[in-house]
Scaffold this motif. Structure first.
Motif, short mmCIF file in Angstrom:
data_model
loop_
_atom_site.label_atom_id
_atom_site.label_comp_id
_atom_site.label_asym_id
_atom_site.label_seq_id
_atom_site.Cartn_x
_atom_site.Cartn_y
_atom_site.Cartn_z
N SER A 103 1.03 -1.00 -0.04
CA SER A 103 -0.02 0.08 -0.19
C SER A 103 0.63 1.21 -0.04
O SER A 103 1.49 1.42 1.49
CB SER A 103 -0.46 -0.08 1.10
N THR A 130 -5.52 3.53 -7.25
CA THR A 130 -5.94 2.44 -6.68
C THR A 130 -6.98 1.50 -5.17
O THR A 130 -7.32 0.77 -4.87
CB THR A 130 -5.28 0.99 -7.77
N ARG A 131 -6.59 2.26 -4.55
CA ARG A 131 -6.50 1.48 -3.01
C ARG A 131 -7.65 1.37 -2.82
O ARG A 131 -8.02 0.71 -1.92
CB ARG A 131 -5.66 3.44 -2.41
N LYS A 134 -12.02 -2.03 -5.55
CA LYS A 134 -12.21 -3.35 -4.86
C LYS A 134 -13.64 -4.59 -5.66
O LYS A 134 -13.90 -3.15 -6.20
CB LYS A 134 -13.15 -3.22 -3.18
N ASN A 141 -5.91 -2.48 -9.75
CA ASN A 141 -5.46 -3.23 -8.65
C ASN A 141 -4.35 -4.26 -8.51
O ASN A 141 -4.42 -5.18 -7.92
CB ASN A 141 -6.07 -2.84 -7.47
N GLY A 146 -2.00 -0.79 -3.32
CA GLY A 146 -2.63 -0.13 -3.20
C GLY A 146 -2.56 1.53 -3.53
O GLY A 146 -1.20 1.04 -2.95
#
Length: 238
Positions: A103, A130-131, A134, A141, A146
């Protein structure tokens, strides 16, 4: 390097090393490796400052500094820019372990209203964040990594130190690493907009425009901080 009564400042470890060339046969705790990739016309110089002796001589923190010189970078050539990007990504990954890539927080330092100081904000504005993706968006991702981004502005805009803002974000989002991007200063005009420096030493916001603030470092933030900078200005100091 002096011009008249002024000294030309540099943020590049490579130029700091070049400034001492000939003054001493060797500097304790300093090693330099050079590589030229003919297929991409990119010169890569790795400067490792391993001891405080060398750090004091070069006025740079202990750490690893990778410099990519690509003199065709200013040309409008998307294919070549992609090659530079791939080379840059490879070296960034070399400074982070697998777990540290999980991350990553990208911090775009600088003032987007001032052209010589807008590099960081411009980079963050062009990232693929992209964090937050989902579920159905997981294909964006990469390997579950992330990427988050922040443009903290400058003190004149926010009334806060950049380090204060970033510390708060780190506390809330728990990134595994930080990549801080800022404009740098160089001594040589040929390196302006053609050179990229990557370092694992962290960064002091505003260094590229001669305005040092509290540092963004592993020691202050608790996670690895990779600094990426492109020299886009020259600064004369008395």
């Amino acid at each position: 390097m002096k011009k008249g009564c002024f000294k030309v400042r540099t943020d590049l470890a490579l130029e700091a090393k070049e400034g001492y060339k000939g003054k001493s046969s060797a500097i304790d705790g300093l090693s330099v490796e050079e590589e030229f990739k003919k297929e991409t016309n990119i010169k890569i110089t790795k400067v490792v400052i391993a001891e405080e002796t060398a750090a004091k001589v070069l006025n740079k923190p202990v750490g690893t500094y990778l410099t990519l010189e690509a003199y065709d970078m200013g040309k409008e050539d998307e294919e070549y820019h992609r090659e530079i990007s791939e080379e840059l990504a490879e070296h960034i990954l070399s400074l982070l372990s697998e777990s540290e890539r999980k991350s990553v927080l990208i911090v775009g330092l600088g003032n987007r209203e001032v052209t010589p100081d807008a590099l960081g904000p411009e980079v963050v504005g062009n990232l693929c964040i992209t964090r937050h993706l989902k579920g159905d968006y997981k294909e964006y991702n990469y390997k579950g990594y992330g990427v988050s981004g922040i443009v903290p502005g400058v003190m004149a805009q926010t009334g806060m130190e950049t380090a204060e803002i970033v510390k708060g974000i780190v506390k809330e989002t728990n990134p595994t690493a930080i990549i801080a991007i800022d404009a740098l200063a160089a001594r040589s005009t040929k390196r302006l907009n053609t050179t990229i420096q990557i370092a694992n030493t962290g960064i002091h916001p505003g260094s590229g425009v001669g305005n040092h603030r509290s540092g963004l470092t592993r020691e202050s933030l608790g996670v690895p901080v990779i600094a990426i900078g492109v020299p886009i200005i020259m600064i004369l100091q008395v």
